[in-house]
Scaffold this motif. Structure first.
Motif, short mmCIF file in Angstrom:
data_model
loop_
_atom_site.label_atom_id
_atom_site.label_comp_id
_atom_site.label_asym_id
_atom_site.label_seq_id
_atom_site.Cartn_x
_atom_site.Cartn_y
_atom_site.Cartn_z
N ASP A 181 43.08 44.15 41.30
CA ASP A 181 44.43 44.29 40.72
C ASP A 181 44.96 45.71 40.88
OD1 ASP A 181 44.45 41.66 39.98
OD2 ASP A 181 43.78 42.04 37.91
N GLN A 182 44.07 46.68 40.95
CA GLN A 182 44.50 48.08 41.06
C GLN A 182 44.83 48.50 42.49
OE1 GLN A 182 41.60 50.57 39.15
NE2 GLN A 182 41.55 49.31 37.29
N GLN A 190 36.40 38.85 45.51
CA GLN A 190 36.36 39.17 44.07
C GLN A 190 34.95 39.48 43.60
OE1 GLN A 190 38.31 36.93 45.38
NE2 GLN A 190 40.32 37.71 44.77
N GLU A 230 37.61 41.57 39.67
CA GLU A 230 39.04 41.23 39.59
C GLU A 230 39.89 42.43 39.19
OE1 GLU A 230 41.91 37.97 37.33
OE2 GLU A 230 39.74 37.69 37.38
N SER A 231 39.41 43.25 38.27
CA SER A 231 40.20 44.40 37.82
C SER A 231 40.38 45.41 38.94
CB SER A 231 39.53 45.06 36.62
OG SER A 231 38.24 45.53 36.97
N LYS A 254 48.17 42.77 50.37
CA LYS A 254 48.06 42.25 49.00
C LYS A 254 49.43 41.81 48.47
CE LYS A 254 47.07 43.60 44.27
NZ LYS A 254 46.92 44.72 43.34
#
Length: 348
Positions: A13-14, A4, A9-10, A47
């Motif tokens: 997430d993608q 991270q 973090e963003s 993931k």
């Protein structure tokens, strides 16, 4: 440094759910082909939470690293900029030594390499070469693990009869590689020992006696001298399957014919380098040339991988005219001395 911290973090997430985020080597397996080698059995986690096994040689790691360096390393690109990154280091090539020991010694370093590789920024993690390396191919999914350390047979009580140690008649095997058992049911073996076979546990494991100790061990660590008299019906037909390559050494004194058994699919296209090395080992000659016969029966010298491809293509076209066993390659190799040009048809 966590994943991270590197990506944010963003960004994480993608990422697609099928993107690999961790990988670890579960075991190594020996592959008996035109050149015997070891592959690393790697458990990959994505993931999305799925897990699968892939099988990769060291040279595939090395080739991936070279591709990534040419694209992203500040030293490897002509114009360093925003699309460059300092890549993790990879263990170097080793040219001399026991192949199994070399593979075993590389496991910690390659685990570290994969961990750091899969912690790189998102834009680099999405590289096609990197993603394809960690994706499970059809060949990976069809591969049955053999003696995988984390998939050992379940412990069970077996009625063991102490064998009479008749070295001439008892089923037995020679230990080819050191093996350390994980628990009391598994034997510790040292290379060169002779182990007396008691029974087959499953397709990959046998039970035997050595040094007054009885236990189980993976078959892939031994060479069978005299097999067990009967196969276990539960695992019958699950053993190794071999393909046969017929090759000929043509010399002034005559023709030496050999049938070479390998664990390769009949559809494979081996490399010129691997075939040349295998033929040198079989016929114990270094200064040799590889050849095949064209549809007219003339001997054609092989110089590279493209010639191998042409040989296989022409041989497959002649399959209906030549009867061969079902496990024999449709092409044959003719080995000659490199300096002997008299075997080739020349125009007057």
């Amino acid at each position: 440094m966590s994943m991270q911290q590197l990506r944010g973090e963003s960004d994480f997430d993608q990422l697609p759910h099928n993107i690999p985020i961790s990988a670890a080597i579960a075991d190594i397996e020996e592959k008996k082909g035109f050149i015997d080698y070891f592959v690393f059995v790697i458990e990959v986690k994505t993931k999305g939470g799925s897990k699968y096994l892939i099988y990769r040689r060291y040279r595939e790691f090395f080739n991936l690293h070279q591709i990534l360096e040419s694209k992203y390393s500040p030293e490897g690109t002509e114009k360093p900029g925003s699309n460059t990154y300092i890549l993790p280091s990879i263990p170097g090539k080793v040219f001399i030594g026991n192949k199994q020991e070399i593979a075993e010694s590389r496991i910690p370093e390659l685990n570290t390499y994969m961990k750091r590789l899969l912690s790189l920024p998102t834009w680099l993690l999405l590289d096609e070469a990197l993603r394809m390396f960690f994706y499970q191919t059809d060949q990976d999914s069809q591969h049955k693990p053999r003696a995988l350390r984390r998939l050992r047979p379940p412990t069970r009580k077996v009625k063991t009869v102490k064998p009479k140690m008749d070295i001439f008649s008892s089923p037995r095997a020679e230990v080819m590689f050191d093996f350390r058992g994980n628990n009391k049911t598994e034997l510790n073996l040292k290379r060169g020992e002779v182990i007396f076979l008691l029974q087959r546990v499953n397709a990959d494991w046998l039970e035997g006696t050595v040094n007054n100790q009885t236990g189980i061990f993976p078959q892939s660590f031994v060479k069978i001298i005299k097999p067990l008299p009967e196969s276990d019906p539960e695992v019958e037909g699950e053993g190794n399957t071999y393909s046969c390559l017929r090759c000929f050494l043509l010399t002034q004194s005559g023709v030496d014919t050999r049938d070479v058994c390998v664990q390769e699919d009949l559809t494979i296209q081996p490399t010129y380098k691997d075939l040349l090395s295998r033929m040198r080992n079989i016929f114990k000659k270094d200064d040799i040339a590889l050849n095949y016969r064209d549809p007219d029966g003339d001997l054609i010298r092989i110089l590279d991988d493209e010639d191998i491809r042409l040989m296989i293509k022409e041989s497959r076209g002649q399959q209906d005219k030549v009867k061969r066993p079902v496990n024999q390659f449709p092409w044959e190799l003719y080995v000659t001395l490199a300096s002997d040009l008299s075997v080739y048809k020349t125009e007057a």
